[in-house]
Motif scaffolding. Structure first.
Motif, PDB file in Angstrom:
ATOM      1  N   ILE A 200      44.635  63.810  83.152  1.00 37.18           N
ATOM      2  CA  ILE A 200      43.725  64.412  82.171  1.00 37.18           C
ATOM      3  C   ILE A 200      43.993  63.864  80.774  1.00 37.18           C
ATOM      4  CG2 ILE A 200      43.069  66.560  81.013  1.00 37.18           C
ATOM      5  CD1 ILE A 200      43.270  67.981  83.638  1.00 37.18           C
ATOM      6  N   SER A 201      45.260  63.832  80.362  1.00 36.08           N
ATOM      7  CA  SER A 201      45.563  63.304  79.032  1.00 36.08           C
ATOM      8  C   SER A 201      45.255  61.811  78.956  1.00 36.08           C
ATOM      9  CB  SER A 201      47.032  63.562  78.672  1.00 36.08           C
ATOM     10  OG  SER A 201      47.901  62.945  79.603  1.00 36.08           O
ATOM     11  N   SER A 202      45.436  61.113  80.082  1.00 38.86           N
ATOM     12  CA  SER A 202      45.116  59.684  80.107  1.00 38.86           C
ATOM     13  C   SER A 202      43.625  59.452  79.909  1.00 38.86           C
ATOM     14  CB  SER A 202      45.572  59.067  81.432  1.00 38.86           C
ATOM     15  OG  SER A 202      46.974  59.127  81.564  1.00 38.86           O
ATOM     16  N   PHE A 203      42.802  60.280  80.558  1.00 40.70           N
ATOM     17  CA  PHE A 203      41.352  60.168  80.399  1.00 40.70           C
ATOM     18  C   PHE A 203      40.926  60.600  78.998  1.00 40.70           C
ATOM     19  CE2 PHE A 203      41.086  59.760  85.002  1.00 40.70           C
ATOM     20  CZ  PHE A 203      39.950  59.000  85.191  1.00 40.70           C
ATOM     21  N   LYS A 204      41.550  61.684  78.509  1.00 39.31           N
ATOM     22  CA  LYS A 204      41.139  62.226  77.213  1.00 39.31           C
ATOM     23  C   LYS A 204      41.600  61.360  76.041  1.00 39.31           C
ATOM     24  CE  LYS A 204      40.194  67.143  77.827  1.00 39.31           C
ATOM     25  NZ  LYS A 204      39.005  67.133  76.960  1.00 39.31           N
ATOM     26  N   GLY A 205      42.541  60.429  76.291  1.00 35.59           N
ATOM     27  CA  GLY A 205      42.929  59.517  75.220  1.00 35.59           C
ATOM     28  C   GLY A 205      41.724  58.735  74.705  1.00 35.59           C
ATOM     29  N   PRO A 206      41.087  57.940  75.561  1.00 37.06           N
ATOM     30  CA  PRO A 206      39.898  57.207  75.117  1.00 37.06           C
ATOM     31  C   PRO A 206      38.615  58.039  75.150  1.00 37.06           C
ATOM     32  CG  PRO A 206      40.429  56.611  77.363  1.00 37.06           C
ATOM     33  CD  PRO A 206      41.525  57.520  76.893  1.00 37.06           C
ATOM     34  N   LEU A 207      38.639  59.177  75.888  1.00 35.37           N
ATOM     35  CA  LEU A 207      37.429  60.002  76.043  1.00 35.37           C
ATOM     36  C   LEU A 207      37.716  61.458  75.669  1.00 35.37           C
ATOM     37  CD1 LEU A 207      36.307  58.586  79.513  1.00 35.37           C
ATOM     38  CD2 LEU A 207      35.348  57.987  77.277  1.00 35.37           C
ATOM     39  N   PRO A 208      38.053  61.724  74.395  1.00 39.41           N
ATOM     40  CA  PRO A 208      38.384  63.102  73.993  1.00 39.41           C
ATOM     41  C   PRO A 208      37.213  64.057  74.136  1.00 39.41           C
ATOM     42  CG  PRO A 208      38.105  61.696  72.063  1.00 39.41           C
ATOM     43  CD  PRO A 208      38.104  60.798  73.256  1.00 39.41           C
ATOM     44  N   GLN A 209      36.002  63.513  74.207  1.00 32.70           N
ATOM     45  CA  GLN A 209      34.808  64.349  74.343  1.00 32.70           C
ATOM     46  C   GLN A 209      34.578  64.792  75.782  1.00 32.70           C
ATOM     47  OE1 GLN A 209      34.970  61.111  74.075  1.00 32.70           O
ATOM     48  NE2 GLN A 209      33.133  60.018  74.722  1.00 32.70           N
ATOM     49  N   GLY A 210      35.362  64.274  76.728  1.00 32.50           N
ATOM     50  CA  GLY A 210      35.153  64.592  78.134  1.00 32.50           C
ATOM     51  C   GLY A 210      35.837  65.878  78.566  1.00 32.50           C
ATOM     52  N   ASP A 211      35.223  66.587  79.495  1.00 29.80           N
ATOM     53  CA  ASP A 211      35.829  67.768  80.119  1.00 29.80           C
ATOM     54  C   ASP A 211      36.017  67.462  81.599  1.00 29.80           C
ATOM     55  OD1 ASP A 211      36.127  69.723  78.022  1.00 29.80           O
ATOM     56  OD2 ASP A 211      33.949  69.793  77.924  1.00 29.80           O
ATOM     57  N   PHE A 212      37.209  67.817  82.130  1.00 30.38           N
ATOM     58  CA  PHE A 212      37.577  67.384  83.473  1.00 30.38           C
ATOM     59  C   PHE A 212      38.037  68.540  84.355  1.00 30.38           C
ATOM     60  CE2 PHE A 212      38.155  63.886  80.525  1.00 30.38           C
ATOM     61  CZ  PHE A 212      37.473  62.852  81.155  1.00 30.38           C
ATOM     62  N   MET A 213      37.603  68.500  85.616  1.00 30.65           N
ATOM     63  CA  MET A 213      38.003  69.480  86.619  1.00 30.65           C
ATOM     64  C   MET A 213      38.646  68.755  87.797  1.00 30.65           C
ATOM     65  SD  MET A 213      35.781  71.842  89.227  1.00 30.65           S
ATOM     66  CE  MET A 213      35.662  70.444  90.367  1.00 30.65           C
ATOM     67  N   PRO A 214      39.947  68.940  88.016  1.00 30.55           N
ATOM     68  CA  PRO A 214      40.569  68.328  89.186  1.00 30.55           C
ATOM     69  C   PRO A 214      40.221  69.082  90.457  1.00 30.55           C
ATOM     70  CG  PRO A 214      42.158  69.704  88.068  1.00 30.55           C
ATOM     71  CD  PRO A 214      40.914  69.709  87.221  1.00 30.55           C
ATOM     72  N   SER A 215      40.163  68.367  91.556  1.00 27.05           N
ATOM     73  CA  SER A 215      39.953  68.968  92.868  1.00 27.05           C
ATOM     74  C   SER A 215      40.646  68.083  93.892  1.00 27.05           C
ATOM     75  CB  SER A 215      38.462  69.085  93.187  1.00 27.05           C
ATOM     76  OG  SER A 215      38.248  69.827  94.374  1.00 27.05           O
ATOM     77  N   GLY A 216      41.265  68.726  94.881  1.00 28.62           N
ATOM     78  CA  GLY A 216      42.029  67.987  95.875  1.00 28.62           C
ATOM     79  C   GLY A 216      43.505  68.029  95.526  1.00 28.62           C
TER      80      GLY A 216
END
Length: 216
Positions: A148-164
């Motif tokens: 999540i932090s890796s994705f939010k580094g370049p994409l702070p505007q993104g919201d993420f839901m893990p599954s699995g």
């Protein structure tokens, strides 16, 4: 339920129960057990062995139509044709293991939240450009909470839901990492395999308490 309400409730409740039932009879018992444990977002997958999952979604949507707590969605939706069918059946949100732009477009047309599964920043950017409000990180057990932090580094505007791979023992790590919500399936519902639906309810309660503790 309007799209904005679904997304707001999803963030507030945080927990989404992924229901993979072998038939409608088992599915209904799992849904009842999960709700009894305090989880109100129900994602019914298209992977039912016996029976029609779209009809099952329709039945559950009708059953809980007058209960504002319960939000019925559809999972493992691979194409726009299935997305339209589940939306017309009463699904309030649509989840997929992968990224299909035609499915996203269809859901946007009906103003229904669509959560596509991604594993890479390129896929996440594509999902954002297509208008997705929340993106599913899948499989969560491969990516891990640090994703999540890796994705939010370049994409702070993104919201993420893990599954699995989300379970009671690691859900706090996902919450603290900044997950918008989490989806949990086999860890939550494994008691159903032996007909122990009380165990499903107990596990749902554990999840609810674990999320509350993580948020504190």
């Amino acid at each position: 339920m309007r799209k904005e309400q679904v997304l707001s409730r999803m963030k507030e409740e945080c927990l989404i129960a992924v229901i993979r039932a072998k038939n409608p009879e088992q599915g209904e018992k799992i849904v009842e057990a999960v709700i009894a444990g305090g989880i109100h977002f129900i994602e019914i997958t298209m992977t039912m062995d016996e029976g029609n999952p779209v009809e099952f979604i329709s039945a559950m949507a009708a059953k809980y139509r007058n209960d504002d707590r319960i939000v019925i969605g559809a999972g493992t939706v691979l194409d726009p044709e299935t997305a339209r069918a589940v939306i017309l059946a009463g699904a309030n949100y649509v989840v997929s293991p992968g990224l299909n732009l035609d499915t996203i477009k269809l859901c946007n047309r009906y103003r229904v939240p669509m959560l596509p599964g991604v594993m890479t920043p390129t896929e996440a950017i594509t999902a954002l450009e297509a208008g997705c409000d929340v993106i599913k990180l899948f499989p969560g057990n491969i990516l891990g909470p640090a994703a999540i932090s890796s994705f939010k580094g370049p994409l702070p505007q993104g919201d993420f839901m893990p599954s699995g791979g989300v379970d009671v023992d690691n859900v706090d790590k996902w919450i603290k990492a900044g997950a918008y919500a989490v989806g949990t399936g086999s860890s939550l519902t494994k008691g159903a395999k032996t007909g122990d639906f009380a165990a499903v309810t107990a596990k749902a309660k554990e999840f609810v308490e674990a999320v509350k503790a993580a948020r504190r």
